[in-house]
Enzyme design. Structure first.
Site, short mmCIF file in Angstrom:
data_model
loop_
_atom_site.label_atom_id
_atom_site.label_comp_id
_atom_site.label_asym_id
_atom_site.label_seq_id
_atom_site.Cartn_x
_atom_site.Cartn_y
_atom_site.Cartn_z
N GLU A 74 0.82 -1.21 0.00
CA GLU A 74 0.00 0.00 0.00
C GLU A 74 0.86 1.27 0.00
O GLU A 74 0.34 2.39 0.03
CB GLU A 74 -0.97 -0.02 1.18
CG GLU A 74 -2.07 -1.07 0.97
CD GLU A 74 -3.04 -1.23 2.13
OE1 GLU A 74 -2.60 -1.25 3.28
OE2 GLU A 74 -4.25 -1.35 1.86
N HIS A 93 -2.40 4.75 7.41
CA HIS A 93 -3.52 4.00 6.83
C HIS A 93 -3.86 2.88 7.81
O HIS A 93 -2.99 2.13 8.23
CB HIS A 93 -3.16 3.42 5.47
CG HIS A 93 -4.14 2.41 4.98
ND1 HIS A 93 -5.48 2.70 4.84
CD2 HIS A 93 -3.99 1.10 4.63
CE1 HIS A 93 -6.11 1.61 4.41
NE2 HIS A 93 -5.23 0.62 4.29
N HIS A 95 -7.01 -0.09 9.32
CA HIS A 95 -8.27 -0.82 9.14
C HIS A 95 -8.99 -0.76 10.49
O HIS A 95 -9.52 -1.76 10.97
CB HIS A 95 -8.02 -2.28 8.74
CG HIS A 95 -7.26 -2.44 7.45
ND1 HIS A 95 -6.78 -3.65 7.02
CD2 HIS A 95 -6.92 -1.54 6.50
CE1 HIS A 95 -6.16 -3.49 5.85
NE2 HIS A 95 -6.22 -2.21 5.53
N TYR A 120 -13.55 19.23 17.21
CA TYR A 120 -12.21 18.65 17.08
C TYR A 120 -12.06 17.96 15.73
O TYR A 120 -11.00 18.03 15.09
CB TYR A 120 -11.94 17.68 18.24
CG TYR A 120 -12.31 18.33 19.53
CD1 TYR A 120 -11.49 19.32 20.06
CD2 TYR A 120 -13.50 18.03 20.18
CE1 TYR A 120 -11.85 19.98 21.22
CE2 TYR A 120 -13.87 18.68 21.34
CZ TYR A 120 -13.05 19.66 21.85
OH TYR A 120 -13.41 20.32 22.98
N HIS A 160 -12.97 -0.52 3.30
CA HIS A 160 -11.54 -0.77 3.53
C HIS A 160 -11.05 -0.04 4.79
O HIS A 160 -10.82 -0.68 5.80
CB HIS A 160 -10.77 -0.33 2.27
CG HIS A 160 -9.32 -0.64 2.29
ND1 HIS A 160 -8.56 -0.67 1.14
CD2 HIS A 160 -8.46 -0.93 3.30
CE1 HIS A 160 -7.31 -0.97 1.44
NE2 HIS A 160 -7.22 -1.13 2.75
ZN LIG Z 1 -5.48 -1.38 3.78
#
Ligand SMILES: [Zn+2]
Length: 212
Positions: A74, A93, A95, A120, A160
């Protein structure tokens, strides 16, 4: 920060995310710009709980792997983000469960998946656009991220999880934590309805607090 300090910081902050349930198994990846040019990225299939500062993946300014373990697949998405948004110093990134749950909801607003329910969230992120679903590793994903990055510091990949940037890795992680908290609140409130900040309240926040 020196490269040595950045390596230590990436390992420590990844471990903190792991311990608090933001990342499990080999899911998620972190990256940051290096002071001499190029990037540090978490290696492919690595766990946030057991990273080693000495074996983090190092890429040159063009994104070529030059040292350390093989980078996450990624990483291409991170590089696309950096190229499109030069002020970004770090990218996260995840999950993470709440944001990933939101990314699977029907009827999301494509230009902003999370409503402005707290100052915020508005101050740290502003808006969270939805990136259409792509198979992991699909080159179209990096292109879609690059298209949104000039105008957005964070985005949600459909079915995702989030991609969140900041002026530094620390700021990117703080922004991701704020987003995950906002998603959790949103899911709690969803069955009940919620009061959102008004346009003038949002404009006041945007005027007072500069976003990176
Ligand atoms: Zn991912």
């Amino acid at each position: 920060m020196t490269e040595t300090a950045l390596r230590e910081q990436m390992v420590q902050m990844a471990h903190s995310l792991f311990m608090r349930g933001y990342s499990s198994g080999g899911a998620g990846n972190l990256s940051c710009r290096l002071p001499e040019g190029g990037f540090l990225v978490t290696p492919t299939n690595s766990s946030f709980g057991t990273l080693d500062p000495a074996t983090l993946s190092q890429l040159d300014a063009q994104g070529e792997h030059i040292a350390g373990e093989r980078p996450s697949k990624e990483a291409v998405m991170h590089l696309a983000f950096y190229r499109s948004r030069p002020t970004v110093g770090g990218i996260v990134h995840l999950h993470s469960p709440a944001l990933t749950a939101v990314s699977c909801l029907p009827g999301l607003k494509v230009d902003n998946c999370l409503p402005p329910i707290t100052p915020y969230y508005v101050m740290r992120v502003g808006k969270l656009p939805l990136v259409p679903y792509y198979r992991p590793g699909d080159s179209g994903l990096a292109e879609a991220v690059a298209a949104l990055a000039p105008t957005h510091s964070a985005m949600l990949l459909a079915n995702h999880g989030p991609v969140v940037s900041g002026g530094s890795l620390r700021e990117a992680i703080y922004n991701a934590e704020e987003l995950e908290d906002t998603a959790r609140l949103f899911l709690i409130l969803l069955p009940h309805g919620m009061v959102m900040l008004t346009d003038s309240q949002i404009a006041d926040l945007e005027k007072t607090f500069k976003k990176s």
